[in-house]
Design a protein around this motif. Structure first.
Motif, PDB file in Angstrom:
ATOM      1  N   LYS A  53      24.412  44.539  44.013  1.00 34.47           N
ATOM      2  CA  LYS A  53      24.823  43.451  44.899  1.00 34.47           C
ATOM      3  C   LYS A  53      25.539  43.962  46.146  1.00 34.47           C
ATOM      4  O   LYS A  53      25.620  43.261  47.146  1.00 34.47           O
ATOM      5  CB  LYS A  53      25.757  42.497  44.141  1.00 34.47           C
ATOM      6  CG  LYS A  53      25.078  41.726  43.017  1.00 34.47           C
ATOM      7  CD  LYS A  53      26.103  40.913  42.244  1.00 34.47           C
ATOM      8  CE  LYS A  53      25.454  40.177  41.072  1.00 34.47           C
ATOM      9  NZ  LYS A  53      26.460  39.466  40.256  1.00 34.47           N
ATOM     10  N   ALA A  54      26.080  45.164  46.067  1.00 40.26           N
ATOM     11  CA  ALA A  54      26.886  45.698  47.166  1.00 40.26           C
ATOM     12  C   ALA A  54      26.005  46.246  48.280  1.00 40.26           C
ATOM     13  O   ALA A  54      24.888  46.709  48.053  1.00 40.26           O
ATOM     14  CB  ALA A  54      27.812  46.793  46.648  1.00 40.26           C
ATOM     15  N   ASP A  55      26.540  46.180  49.499  1.00 33.48           N
ATOM     16  CA  ASP A  55      25.881  46.800  50.650  1.00 33.48           C
ATOM     17  C   ASP A  55      26.396  48.215  50.876  1.00 33.48           C
ATOM     18  O   ASP A  55      25.698  49.071  51.405  1.00 33.48           O
ATOM     19  CB  ASP A  55      26.133  45.972  51.917  1.00 33.48           C
ATOM     20  CG  ASP A  55      25.535  44.582  51.822  1.00 33.48           C
ATOM     21  OD1 ASP A  55      24.336  44.484  51.517  1.00 33.48           O
ATOM     22  OD2 ASP A  55      26.267  43.603  52.044  1.00 33.48           O
ATOM     23  N   GLY A  56      27.624  48.444  50.467  1.00 31.20           N
ATOM     24  CA  GLY A  56      28.224  49.760  50.688  1.00 31.20           C
ATOM     25  C   GLY A  56      29.468  49.910  49.837  1.00 31.20           C
ATOM     26  O   GLY A  56      29.751  49.094  48.953  1.00 31.20           O
ATOM     27  N   TYR A  57      30.212  50.965  50.114  1.00 34.66           N
ATOM     28  CA  TYR A  57      31.447  51.190  49.367  1.00 34.66           C
ATOM     29  C   TYR A  57      32.506  51.789  50.280  1.00 34.66           C
ATOM     30  O   TYR A  57      32.210  52.396  51.316  1.00 34.66           O
ATOM     31  CB  TYR A  57      31.215  52.094  48.148  1.00 34.66           C
ATOM     32  CG  TYR A  57      30.702  53.485  48.460  1.00 34.66           C
ATOM     33  CD1 TYR A  57      31.579  54.557  48.620  1.00 34.66           C
ATOM     34  CD2 TYR A  57      29.341  53.733  48.566  1.00 34.66           C
ATOM     35  CE1 TYR A  57      31.104  55.842  48.893  1.00 34.66           C
ATOM     36  CE2 TYR A  57      28.865  55.001  48.831  1.00 34.66           C
ATOM     37  CZ  TYR A  57      29.746  56.055  48.999  1.00 34.66           C
ATOM     38  OH  TYR A  57      29.267  57.316  49.282  1.00 34.66           O
ATOM     39  N   VAL A  58      33.740  51.589  49.880  1.00 35.23           N
ATOM     40  CA  VAL A  58      34.901  52.144  50.582  1.00 35.23           C
ATOM     41  C   VAL A  58      35.603  53.083  49.620  1.00 35.23           C
ATOM     42  O   VAL A  58      35.797  52.746  48.442  1.00 35.23           O
ATOM     43  CB  VAL A  58      35.866  51.020  51.031  1.00 35.23           C
ATOM     44  CG1 VAL A  58      37.145  51.612  51.614  1.00 35.23           C
ATOM     45  CG2 VAL A  58      35.184  50.106  52.042  1.00 35.23           C
ATOM     46  N   LEU A  59      35.953  54.264  50.087  1.00 30.39           N
ATOM     47  CA  LEU A  59      36.721  55.209  49.281  1.00 30.39           C
ATOM     48  C   LEU A  59      38.191  55.134  49.702  1.00 30.39           C
ATOM     49  O   LEU A  59      38.536  55.508  50.827  1.00 30.39           O
ATOM     50  CB  LEU A  59      36.189  56.636  49.454  1.00 30.39           C
ATOM     51  CG  LEU A  59      34.783  56.910  48.914  1.00 30.39           C
ATOM     52  CD1 LEU A  59      34.353  58.334  49.243  1.00 30.39           C
ATOM     53  CD2 LEU A  59      34.715  56.671  47.407  1.00 30.39           C
ATOM     54  N   VAL A  60      39.026  54.629  48.809  1.00 32.52           N
ATOM     55  CA  VAL A  60      40.457  54.541  49.107  1.00 32.52           C
ATOM     56  C   VAL A  60      41.109  55.841  48.661  1.00 32.52           C
ATOM     57  O   VAL A  60      41.005  56.216  47.491  1.00 32.52           O
ATOM     58  CB  VAL A  60      41.107  53.352  48.373  1.00 32.52           C
ATOM     59  CG1 VAL A  60      42.576  53.249  48.758  1.00 32.52           C
ATOM     60  CG2 VAL A  60      40.367  52.061  48.699  1.00 32.52           C
ATOM     61  N   PRO A  61      41.772  56.576  49.558  1.00 31.55           N
ATOM     62  CA  PRO A  61      42.370  57.866  49.199  1.00 31.55           C
ATOM     63  C   PRO A  61      43.386  57.734  48.072  1.00 31.55           C
ATOM     64  O   PRO A  61      43.957  56.656  47.834  1.00 31.55           O
ATOM     65  CB  PRO A  61      43.045  58.317  50.502  1.00 31.55           C
ATOM     66  CG  PRO A  61      42.314  57.581  51.585  1.00 31.55           C
ATOM     67  CD  PRO A  61      41.941  56.254  50.982  1.00 31.55           C
ATOM     68  N   GLU A  62      43.611  58.846  47.377  1.00 30.26           N
ATOM     69  CA  GLU A  62      44.456  58.836  46.186  1.00 30.26           C
ATOM     70  C   GLU A  62      45.927  58.559  46.495  1.00 30.26           C
ATOM     71  O   GLU A  62      46.686  58.171  45.608  1.00 30.26           O
ATOM     72  CB  GLU A  62      44.328  60.175  45.452  1.00 30.26           C
ATOM     73  CG  GLU A  62      44.662  61.375  46.308  1.00 30.26           C
ATOM     74  CD  GLU A  62      44.288  62.683  45.635  1.00 30.26           C
ATOM     75  OE1 GLU A  62      44.584  63.742  46.217  1.00 30.26           O
ATOM     76  OE2 GLU A  62      43.711  62.647  44.538  1.00 30.26           O
ATOM     77  N   ASN A  63      46.337  58.748  47.753  1.00 35.87           N
ATOM     78  CA  ASN A  63      47.750  58.552  48.101  1.00 35.87           C
ATOM     79  C   ASN A  63      48.027  57.180  48.709  1.00 35.87           C
ATOM     80  O   ASN A  63      49.096  56.945  49.265  1.00 35.87           O
ATOM     81  CB  ASN A  63      48.210  59.647  49.072  1.00 35.87           C
ATOM     82  CG  ASN A  63      47.412  59.653  50.364  1.00 35.87           C
ATOM     83  OD1 ASN A  63      46.300  59.123  50.412  1.00 35.87           O
ATOM     84  ND2 ASN A  63      47.980  60.229  51.416  1.00 35.87           N
ATOM     85  N   ILE A  64      47.062  56.261  48.629  1.00 34.83           N
ATOM     86  CA  ILE A  64      47.215  54.925  49.213  1.00 34.83           C
ATOM     87  C   ILE A  64      47.039  53.881  48.117  1.00 34.83           C
ATOM     88  O   ILE A  64      46.142  53.975  47.283  1.00 34.83           O
ATOM     89  CB  ILE A  64      46.184  54.708  50.352  1.00 34.83           C
ATOM     90  CG1 ILE A  64      46.478  55.653  51.517  1.00 34.83           C
ATOM     91  CG2 ILE A  64      46.194  53.262  50.836  1.00 34.83           C
ATOM     92  CD1 ILE A  64      45.487  55.541  52.658  1.00 34.83           C
ATOM     93  N   GLU A  65      47.894  52.849  48.126  1.00 31.53           N
ATOM     94  CA  GLU A  65      47.821  51.805  47.103  1.00 31.53           C
ATOM     95  C   GLU A  65      46.752  50.768  47.398  1.00 31.53           C
ATOM     96  O   GLU A  65      46.466  49.920  46.564  1.00 31.53           O
ATOM     97  CB  GLU A  65      49.175  51.114  46.969  1.00 31.53           C
ATOM     98  CG  GLU A  65      50.195  51.906  46.168  1.00 31.53           C
ATOM     99  CD  GLU A  65      51.416  51.064  45.835  1.00 31.53           C
ATOM    100  OE1 GLU A  65      51.511  50.565  44.695  1.00 31.53           O
ATOM    101  OE2 GLU A  65      52.264  50.918  46.727  1.00 31.53           O
TER     102      GLU A  65
END
Length: 397
Positions: free
Chosen positions: A371-383
């Motif tokens: 269903k997704a068009d893409g993805y976002v990678l949230v860095p390990e040091n960010i909430e």
């Protein structure tokens, strides 16, 4: 078997360790130009001919001696005789791409002429070489047209054909064994009816094989292997002739999770437990110089491991040059939450000029990826990210 994760390795460190144990294969083969797109050249291509090999007209018009057009203009035209050869005071009609006859050194565009019987009125002055493609203007004999390591495209195949070639020497594709494991798995051939509770169709191997093929490898998709250390060991040993091995399932710390410890027993387990969500149970190792990736059984977690480790691993094995990935800048239509200490893989859909994170997208919900068009990678040091923040969006292949 099975053990508790004693530590968690960062994605960057795990990838560094993995690629450190991979060397490009450098095995070569010759293939036809019709099949060369997406392959990597294994040698420099040096032209043995000039392209073009003759002087050619760059425009429809008349081949002339430039000196015969001196001073020509709409108000002061020069009259030349139409002929089958070019001499002083005469000209010859030429089509675009046609050979420019001996004696001519320029072409006057047809738009700058008026034909009157066997006479042609020249209404523009041209200079030597005007509208004439010279011998070797495109490619000169001895030119290095492509260097070893070049990723071939359809336009490159056309250039190779211009050089008189019909085959290209390229690096062989790496062969990747895809081994699905799990007592709960049922092959798609046998599972056409509704399955019993607790049983699932084997689809991770299919997904992995298709991605291997897409990324430049040759998948060897094997039958389901039971959750037994001996069975997994035998499957690995039977495929040590491949260039990479993917074990799908059995990577966590339960009683039926044996993959990482079998890899450790046969070779070296580099990492087990990676700071990514989903995908923490992934493991990577090496057995007799063959890289091994243990993919989590949850399909989205397995997909994340494919993207983060298998794709770059195949590219290095196949000597595929680095290509900048398409990254789109978009603002979030809703807040994104994530776990500190993990790179978080957030599936998103486009909403106009924004992206919205998918809700209820757990590691076992494979349809969330479809269903997704893409993805976002949230860095390990960010909430996480607040609504309206701009993020990098990677397209799902």
């Amino acid at each position: 078997m099975g053990r508790i994760f004693k530590e968690r390795t960062s994605v960057d460190e795990a990838l560094r360790l993995f690629l450190e144990h991979i060397s490009p294969l450098k095995k070569t083969e010759e293939i036809s130009l019709e099949t060369c797109t997406g392959r990597v050249l294994a040698e420099d291509v040096i032209s043995e001919r000039n392209v073009p090999h003759y002087r050619r007209a760059a425009m429809d018009g008349y081949a002339v001696r430039a000196s015969d057009t001196m001073g020509a203009s709409p108000t002061n035209p020069v009259m030349l005789q139409l002929s089958d050869r070019v001499e002083e005071g005469s000209l010859t009609w030429v089509h675009t791409g046609a050979a420019v006859p001996e004696g001519a050194d320029a072409v006057v565009m047809v738009e700058d002429t008026i034909a009157v019987g066997n006479l042609v009125e020249i209404r523009a002055q041209v200079y030597p070489t005007r509208n004439v493609g010279q011998v070797g203007e495109d490619i000169k004999k001895g030119d290095v047209v492509f260097e070893e390591g070049h990723l071939l495209r359809p336009c490159d195949a056309a250039v190779l054909a211009l050089l008189g070639l019909d085959r290209a020497k390229v690096f062989k594709k790496p062969v990747v064994a895809v081994i699905p494991t799990g007592d709960e798995l049922v092959s798609r051939q046998k599972g056409r009816d509704v399955l019993l509770p607790g049983m699932v169709l084997e689809t991770n191997g299919l997904m992995s094989s298709l991605y291997v093929n897409k990324w430049g490898g040759i998948p060897r998709y094997l039958d389901i292997v039971p959750d037994s250390p001996e069975s997994i060991k035998m499957a690995i040993e039977a495929n040590m002739d491949t260039d990479m091995i993917l074990l799908s399932g059995g990577t966590s710390v339960g009683k039926r999770d044996h993959g990482p410890e079998v890899v450790a027993a046969l070779g070296e387990l580099l990492v087990h437990g990676i700071g990514v969500s989903p995908g923490k149970p992934a493991a990577i190792g090496v057995i007799n110089n063959v890289p091994v990736v243990c993919l989590p059984g949850y399909p989205v977690a397995g997909l994340v491991a494919l993207y983060l480790f298998v794709r770059p691993g195949i590219r290095k094995l196949a000597a595929i040059p680095e290509i900048s990935e398409l990254i789109l800048k978009r603002r979030l239509a809703a807040k994104v939450s994530s776990k500190i200490g993990y790179v978080n893989f957030i599936r998103v859909v486009f909403e106009g000029d924004k992206v919205r994170p998918l809700t209820g997208a757990g590691a076992g919900v494979l349809s969330s990826v479809a269903k997704a068009d893409g993805y976002v990678l949230v860095p390990e040091n960010i909430e996480g990210y607040d609504e309206g923040e701009e993020v990098d969006v990677f397209l799902i292949e």
